[in-house]
Write a protein that holds these residues in place. Sequence first.
Motif, PDB file in Angstrom:
ATOM      1  N   ILE A  48       0.861  -1.176   0.000  1.00  0.00           N
ATOM      2  CA  ILE A  48       0.000   0.000   0.000  1.00  0.00           C
ATOM      3  C   ILE A  48       0.902   1.232   0.000  1.00  0.00           C
ATOM      4  CG2 ILE A  48      -1.846   1.238   1.207  1.00  0.00           C
ATOM      5  CD1 ILE A  48      -2.427  -1.479   2.643  1.00  0.00           C
ATOM      6  N   ILE A  49       0.605   2.168  -0.895  1.00  0.00           N
ATOM      7  CA  ILE A  49       1.409   3.388  -0.941  1.00  0.00           C
ATOM      8  C   ILE A  49       0.532   4.609  -0.660  1.00  0.00           C
ATOM      9  CG2 ILE A  49       3.012   2.384  -2.623  1.00  0.00           C
ATOM     10  CD1 ILE A  49       1.736   4.312  -4.713  1.00  0.00           C
ATOM     11  N   ASN A  50       1.158   5.624  -0.074  1.00  0.00           N
ATOM     12  CA  ASN A  50       0.537   6.944  -0.042  1.00  0.00           C
ATOM     13  C   ASN A  50       1.540   7.933  -0.593  1.00  0.00           C
ATOM     14  OD1 ASN A  50       2.339   7.377   2.037  1.00  0.00           O
ATOM     15  ND2 ASN A  50       0.796   7.593   3.640  1.00  0.00           N
ATOM     16  N   ARG A  51       1.339   9.193  -0.352  1.00  0.00           N
ATOM     17  CA  ARG A  51       2.177  10.205  -0.987  1.00  0.00           C
ATOM     18  C   ARG A  51       3.648  10.067  -0.593  1.00  0.00           C
ATOM     19  NH1 ARG A  51       1.228  15.085  -3.418  1.00  0.00           N
ATOM     20  NH2 ARG A  51      -0.997  14.874  -2.980  1.00  0.00           N
ATOM     21  N   ASN A  52       3.908   9.718   0.662  1.00  0.00           N
ATOM     22  CA  ASN A  52       5.284   9.785   1.162  1.00  0.00           C
ATOM     23  C   ASN A  52       5.887   8.459   1.585  1.00  0.00           C
ATOM     24  OD1 ASN A  52       5.350  12.696   0.981  1.00  0.00           O
ATOM     25  ND2 ASN A  52       4.031  12.733   2.790  1.00  0.00           N
ATOM     26  N   SER A  53       5.079   7.408   1.686  1.00  0.00           N
ATOM     27  CA  SER A  53       5.615   6.157   2.222  1.00  0.00           C
ATOM     28  C   SER A  53       4.883   4.963   1.613  1.00  0.00           C
ATOM     29  CB  SER A  53       5.465   6.132   3.750  1.00  0.00           C
ATOM     30  OG  SER A  53       4.091   6.218   4.105  1.00  0.00           O
ATOM     31  N   TYR A  54       5.288   3.783   2.051  1.00  0.00           N
ATOM     32  CA  TYR A  54       4.581   2.576   1.622  1.00  0.00           C
ATOM     33  C   TYR A  54       4.533   1.592   2.782  1.00  0.00           C
ATOM     34  CZ  TYR A  54       8.881  -0.239   1.235  1.00  0.00           C
ATOM     35  OH  TYR A  54      10.020  -0.936   1.509  1.00  0.00           O
ATOM     36  N   PHE A  55       3.618   0.629   2.675  1.00  0.00           N
ATOM     37  CA  PHE A  55       3.468  -0.400   3.700  1.00  0.00           C
ATOM     38  C   PHE A  55       3.425  -1.757   3.019  1.00  0.00           C
ATOM     39  CE2 PHE A  55       1.189  -3.254   6.493  1.00  0.00           C
ATOM     40  CZ  PHE A  55       1.677  -2.933   7.749  1.00  0.00           C
TER      41      PHE A  55
END
Length: 235
Positions: free
Chosen positions: A215-222
């Motif tokens: 899962i990604i967002n603007r600044n990081s990923y999981f």
Amino acid sequence: MSNQTTKKNIHDGHRERVRENVLKNGFEQLEDHRLLELLLFYSIPRGDTNELAHRLLNEFGSLTEIVKASPKKLTKVLGIGESSAIQLSAMGELCTRVVKESTIKRTAYRSNEDIVPLIRAQYINEQNERLLLICFDSGMRLKHIEFVAEGDSIRTSLDYKSVVAKILENDASIVIMAHNHPAGSALPSGADIDSTTSLSVLLRRMDIILADHIIINRNSYFSMREDPRYSSIFG
């Protein structure tokens, strides 16, 4: 001498000087507004595009936001007609495709350091939540990449039959799922966990490995696989 005549004299030969400068010194030395000014030469045959370049940057804040904008939104800026708007939006699409193309030219993907840039490239300019299917052969060579769900369909009822059909169609041995959280945390929701578990069990019965759900967002990923709470999902 009138102001109009003075202004005309100042701009006489300006475009030629700009082009000659680029041919001699390259694009890298141009400031953002100068690069934009040059680009607008080709959709606006006459007139001062420098002022218009500044106006666009003031309105959108950056070159990135300018080329991401739709033609409809661009034409709201004074001086931007349909031709210029289409040209700028086309440049944005061209940049997006170049980035996507450059990220997949890899013989094999060995770690998330390789895979996350591939994922991020697919989400350039994406404002909506979308689920990405990435298919690999047994040597982690990329075979296929495609969005398979969007918006509410990710959080409610994922079409497993359709996803599995895509995997089989591309003769994948290993699969990674990914999706974006356009706003907020990259942590998985309860629905993310449930759908990942169900898909992993289904694929395992077919001797296909679900290697991760990222899962990604603007600044990081999981990475769900890398988190001890969820690693058992992937067998």
